[in-house]
Design a protein around this motif. Structure first.
Motif, PDB file in Angstrom:
ATOM      1  N   TYR A 164       0.905  -1.216   0.050  1.00 32.96           N
ATOM      2  CA  TYR A 164      -0.025  -0.037   0.080  1.00 32.96           C
ATOM      3  C   TYR A 164       0.817   1.288  -0.113  1.00 32.96           C
ATOM      4  CZ  TYR A 164      -3.914  -3.073   0.278  1.00 32.96           C
ATOM      5  OH  TYR A 164      -5.034  -4.076  -0.008  1.00 32.96           O
ATOM      6  N   SER A 165       2.227   1.032   0.080  1.00 30.45           N
ATOM      7  CA  SER A 165       3.067   2.274  -0.295  1.00 30.45           C
ATOM      8  C   SER A 165       4.018   1.965  -1.295  1.00 30.45           C
ATOM      9  CB  SER A 165       4.020   2.739   0.908  1.00 30.45           C
ATOM     10  OG  SER A 165       4.797   1.436   1.379  1.00 30.45           O
ATOM     11  N   ALA A 166       3.652   1.218  -2.400  1.00 31.31           N
ATOM     12  CA  ALA A 166       4.527   0.502  -3.473  1.00 31.31           C
ATOM     13  C   ALA A 166       4.083   1.130  -4.574  1.00 31.31           C
ATOM     14  CB  ALA A 166       4.543  -0.768  -3.475  1.00 31.31           C
ATOM     15  N   CYS A 167       3.457   2.382  -4.695  1.00 32.88           N
ATOM     16  CA  CYS A 167       3.050   2.803  -6.039  1.00 32.88           C
ATOM     17  C   CYS A 167       4.386   3.382  -6.897  1.00 32.88           C
ATOM     18  CB  CYS A 167       2.281   4.201  -5.811  1.00 32.88           C
ATOM     19  SG  CYS A 167       2.629   5.557  -4.931  1.00 32.88           S
ATOM     20  N   ASN A 168       5.257   3.609  -6.124  1.00 32.88           N
ATOM     21  CA  ASN A 168       6.648   4.241  -6.803  1.00 32.88           C
ATOM     22  C   ASN A 168       7.209   3.134  -7.461  1.00 32.88           C
ATOM     23  OD1 ASN A 168       7.342   2.793  -4.165  1.00 32.88           O
ATOM     24  ND2 ASN A 168       7.189   4.805  -3.235  1.00 32.88           N
ATOM     25  N   ILE A 169       7.630   2.112  -6.733  1.00 32.13           N
ATOM     26  CA  ILE A 169       8.230   0.971  -7.685  1.00 32.13           C
ATOM     27  C   ILE A 169       7.466   0.278  -8.538  1.00 32.13           C
ATOM     28  CG2 ILE A 169      10.189   0.629  -5.916  1.00 32.13           C
ATOM     29  CD1 ILE A 169       8.374  -1.617  -4.621  1.00 32.13           C
ATOM     30  N   THR A 170       6.100   0.308  -8.505  1.00 35.04           N
ATOM     31  CA  THR A 170       5.160  -0.301  -9.344  1.00 35.04           C
ATOM     32  C   THR A 170       5.232   0.438 -10.643  1.00 35.04           C
ATOM     33  OG1 THR A 170       3.790  -1.086  -7.394  1.00 35.04           O
ATOM     34  CG2 THR A 170       2.844  -1.349  -9.579  1.00 35.04           C
ATOM     35  N   CYS A 171       4.852   1.750 -10.529  1.00 37.03           N
ATOM     36  CA  CYS A 171       4.978   2.431 -11.724  1.00 37.03           C
ATOM     37  C   CYS A 171       6.468   2.606 -12.541  1.00 37.03           C
ATOM     38  CB  CYS A 171       4.669   4.012 -11.293  1.00 37.03           C
ATOM     39  SG  CYS A 171       2.870   4.215 -10.909  1.00 37.03           S
ATOM     40  N   THR A 172       7.586   2.280 -11.588  1.00 38.47           N
ATOM     41  CA  THR A 172       8.861   2.184 -12.114  1.00 38.47           C
ATOM     42  C   THR A 172       9.002   0.921 -12.795  1.00 38.47           C
ATOM     43  OG1 THR A 172       9.738   3.464 -10.290  1.00 38.47           O
ATOM     44  CG2 THR A 172      11.418   2.020 -11.817  1.00 38.47           C
ATOM     45  N   ALA A 173       8.232  -0.384 -12.506  1.00 37.35           N
ATOM     46  CA  ALA A 173       8.361  -1.461 -13.103  1.00 37.35           C
ATOM     47  C   ALA A 173       7.539  -1.595 -14.415  1.00 37.35           C
ATOM     48  CB  ALA A 173       7.771  -2.521 -12.020  1.00 37.35           C
ATOM     49  N   MET A 174       6.425  -0.820 -14.556  1.00 38.73           N
ATOM     50  CA  MET A 174       5.544  -0.767 -15.617  1.00 38.73           C
ATOM     51  C   MET A 174       6.368  -0.085 -16.727  1.00 38.73           C
ATOM     52  SD  MET A 174       1.696   0.072 -14.535  1.00 38.73           S
ATOM     53  CE  MET A 174       1.415   0.806 -12.917  1.00 38.73           C
ATOM     54  N   CYS A 175       7.225   0.963 -16.174  1.00 45.42           N
ATOM     55  CA  CYS A 175       7.840   1.705 -17.444  1.00 45.42           C
ATOM     56  C   CYS A 175       9.406   0.742 -17.956  1.00 45.42           C
ATOM     57  CB  CYS A 175       8.154   3.121 -17.046  1.00 45.42           C
ATOM     58  SG  CYS A 175       6.928   4.130 -16.909  1.00 45.42           S
ATOM     59  N   LEU A 176       9.751   0.268 -16.766  1.00 41.46           N
ATOM     60  CA  LEU A 176      10.698  -0.641 -17.329  1.00 41.46           C
ATOM     61  C   LEU A 176      10.371  -1.815 -18.166  1.00 41.46           C
ATOM     62  CD1 LEU A 176      12.956  -1.250 -14.036  1.00 41.46           C
ATOM     63  CD2 LEU A 176      13.368   0.066 -15.876  1.00 41.46           C
ATOM     64  N   LYS A 177       9.019  -2.489 -18.020  1.00 40.30           N
ATOM     65  CA  LYS A 177       8.921  -3.890 -18.705  1.00 40.30           C
ATOM     66  C   LYS A 177       8.451  -3.178 -20.122  1.00 40.30           C
ATOM     67  CE  LYS A 177       6.832  -6.853 -15.403  1.00 40.30           C
ATOM     68  NZ  LYS A 177       7.460  -8.088 -15.781  1.00 40.30           N
ATOM     69  N   LYS A 178       7.883  -1.781 -20.141  1.00 35.97           N
ATOM     70  CA  LYS A 178       7.510  -1.370 -21.557  1.00 35.97           C
ATOM     71  C   LYS A 178       8.689  -1.296 -22.496  1.00 35.97           C
ATOM     72  CE  LYS A 178       7.226   2.278 -24.519  1.00 35.97           C
ATOM     73  NZ  LYS A 178       6.917   1.396 -25.798  1.00 35.97           N
ATOM     74  N   PHE A 179       9.665  -1.415 -21.709  1.00 29.88           N
ATOM     75  CA  PHE A 179      11.161  -1.288 -22.652  1.00 29.88           C
ATOM     76  C   PHE A 179      11.929  -2.686 -22.712  1.00 29.88           C
ATOM     77  CE2 PHE A 179      10.484   2.969 -22.008  1.00 29.88           C
ATOM     78  CZ  PHE A 179      10.235   3.643 -23.298  1.00 29.88           C
ATOM     79  N   GLY A 180      11.166  -3.674 -22.179  1.00 33.21           N
ATOM     80  CA  GLY A 180      11.707  -5.105 -22.328  1.00 33.21           C
ATOM     81  C   GLY A 180      12.575  -5.402 -21.141  1.00 33.21           C
ATOM     82  N   ILE A 181      12.488  -4.592 -20.128  1.00 30.93           N
ATOM     83  CA  ILE A 181      13.133  -5.082 -18.896  1.00 30.93           C
ATOM     84  C   ILE A 181      12.538  -6.195 -17.863  1.00 30.93           C
ATOM     85  CG2 ILE A 181      14.603  -4.111 -16.778  1.00 30.93           C
ATOM     86  CD1 ILE A 181      15.153  -1.624 -18.794  1.00 30.93           C
ATOM     87  N   ALA A 182      13.130  -7.154 -17.637  1.00 31.41           N
ATOM     88  CA  ALA A 182      12.420  -8.016 -16.474  1.00 31.41           C
ATOM     89  C   ALA A 182      13.115  -8.158 -15.236  1.00 31.41           C
ATOM     90  CB  ALA A 182      12.312  -9.300 -17.369  1.00 31.41           C
ATOM     91  N   GLY A 183      14.284  -7.601 -15.223  1.00 30.10           N
ATOM     92  CA  GLY A 183      14.910  -7.639 -13.915  1.00 30.10           C
ATOM     93  C   GLY A 183      15.882  -9.200 -13.922  1.00 30.10           C
ATOM     94  N   ASP A 184      16.311  -9.436 -12.545  1.00 37.42           N
ATOM     95  CA  ASP A 184      17.422 -10.315 -12.220  1.00 37.42           C
ATOM     96  C   ASP A 184      16.802 -11.850 -12.010  1.00 37.42           C
ATOM     97  OD1 ASP A 184      16.868 -10.000  -9.813  1.00 37.42           O
ATOM     98  OD2 ASP A 184      18.620  -9.174  -9.277  1.00 37.42           O
ATOM     99  N   GLY A 185      15.296 -11.917 -11.766  1.00 37.58           N
ATOM    100  CA  GLY A 185      14.671 -13.144 -11.126  1.00 37.58           C
ATOM    101  C   GLY A 185      14.892 -13.477  -9.761  1.00 37.58           C
ATOM    102  N   SER A 186      15.393 -12.433  -9.038  1.00 37.09           N
ATOM    103  CA  SER A 186      15.595 -12.547  -7.676  1.00 37.09           C
ATOM    104  C   SER A 186      14.285 -12.767  -6.865  1.00 37.09           C
ATOM    105  CB  SER A 186      16.572 -11.477  -7.294  1.00 37.09           C
ATOM    106  OG  SER A 186      16.013 -10.204  -7.214  1.00 37.09           O
ATOM    107  N   GLU A 187      13.322 -11.846  -7.421  1.00 31.71           N
ATOM    108  CA  GLU A 187      11.872 -12.099  -7.086  1.00 31.71           C
ATOM    109  C   GLU A 187      10.734 -12.414  -8.244  1.00 31.71           C
ATOM    110  OE1 GLU A 187      10.683 -11.834  -3.933  1.00 31.71           O
ATOM    111  OE2 GLU A 187      12.348 -10.760  -2.859  1.00 31.71           O
ATOM    112  N   ALA A 188       9.826 -12.990  -7.609  1.00 30.06           N
ATOM    113  CA  ALA A 188       8.912 -13.215  -8.921  1.00 30.06           C
ATOM    114  C   ALA A 188       8.446 -12.259  -9.507  1.00 30.06           C
ATOM    115  CB  ALA A 188       7.493 -14.123  -8.247  1.00 30.06           C
ATOM    116  N   GLN A 189       8.104 -10.786  -8.893  1.00 27.07           N
ATOM    117  CA  GLN A 189       7.856  -9.431  -9.535  1.00 27.07           C
ATOM    118  C   GLN A 189       8.863  -8.560  -9.814  1.00 27.07           C
ATOM    119  OE1 GLN A 189       3.049  -9.424  -8.501  1.00 27.07           O
ATOM    120  NE2 GLN A 189       4.360  -8.266  -7.332  1.00 27.07           N
ATOM    121  N   LEU A 190       8.902  -7.792 -10.806  1.00 27.44           N
ATOM    122  CA  LEU A 190      10.171  -6.901 -11.110  1.00 27.44           C
ATOM    123  C   LEU A 190       9.992  -5.848  -9.772  1.00 27.44           C
ATOM    124  CD1 LEU A 190      12.282  -5.625 -12.594  1.00 27.44           C
ATOM    125  CD2 LEU A 190      10.617  -4.621 -13.991  1.00 27.44           C
TER     126      LEU A 190
END
Length: 206
Positions: free
Chosen positions: A29-55
């Motif tokens: 409930y205080s994760a809007c910042n990283i969630t919006c960041t993840a949306m924009c990263l995913k738009k450009f094909g970035i999935a992260g390192d797999g250390s967690e199920a969600q970017l």
């Protein structure tokens, strides 16, 4: 249906994956910042390192490890650019800066007083009349009552591809508190909207 909805044609609508913050592993409930960041990263094909199920959960941990403040404009910029993207951060922006970014194919992360403590959303497009297509990670803001229809496990996409009016974005993102935003939303006019120069926006791209 919210009074923030308008009936006109969509002019620009950037393809951005939608993510809900309410299913995040850490402090949803205080994760809007990283969630919006993840949306924009995913738009450009970035999935992260797999250390967690969600970017977005990977970003939460990365912010902790690096000491980047995910609640600050500079912290979000550091997260975005650590993945090789550019973030044209502007903390003195107006609506014209949002339109310019969108017309260049760059989604916008923006802060506003959509909630009492403040909230962050992604703007991904605009209509012919200048209203905005958004991904709101928390759900759907019902502007005429200023409350949220919050994402949940059975309806996790309530905040996807919404139209928030330019008046709502102007009032929420050009105010210094939710109280001011709620009042201003009822009266904001075109000249006041065009005079706003205190929004902080992240224009995200390659």
């Amino acid at each position: 249906m919210s009074v923030s909805r308008t009936a006109d044609d969509i002019k620009v609508n950037i393809e951005v994956p939608y993510l809900s913050q309410t299913n995040n592993k850490y402090e949803p409930y205080s994760a809007c910042n990283i969630t919006c960041t993840a949306m924009c990263l995913k738009k450009f094909g970035i999935a992260g390192d797999g250390s967690e199920a969600q970017l977005e959960d990977q970003l939460y941990n990365k912010a902790l490890v690096t000491g980047w403040n995910r609640f600050s404009p500079q912290g979000i910029k550091s997260l975005i650019e650590s993945y090789g993207l550019t973030d044209r951060l502007n903390i003195n922006a107006g609506t014209h800066d949002i339109y310019k970014s969108l017309d260049e194919g760059r989604p916008v992360i923006i802060h506003g007083f959509f909630t009492d403590p403040g909230h962050i959303i992604v703007i991904k497009g605009h209509t012919e009349k200048g209203h905005f297509v958004v991904h709101d990670p928390y759900g759907d803001l019902i502007a005429n009552g200023w409350y949220y229809d919050i994402n949940n496990s059975t309806e996790p996409h309530r905040g996807e591809n919404l139209i928030y009016s330019k008046w709502l974005i102007g009032a929420a993102c050009g105010s210094w508190s939710s109280g001011e935003a709620k009042v201003w939303y009822q009266t904001i006019n075109h000249s006041e909207l065009m005079a706003i120069e205190n929004m902080w926006i992240h224009s995200v791209g390659l």
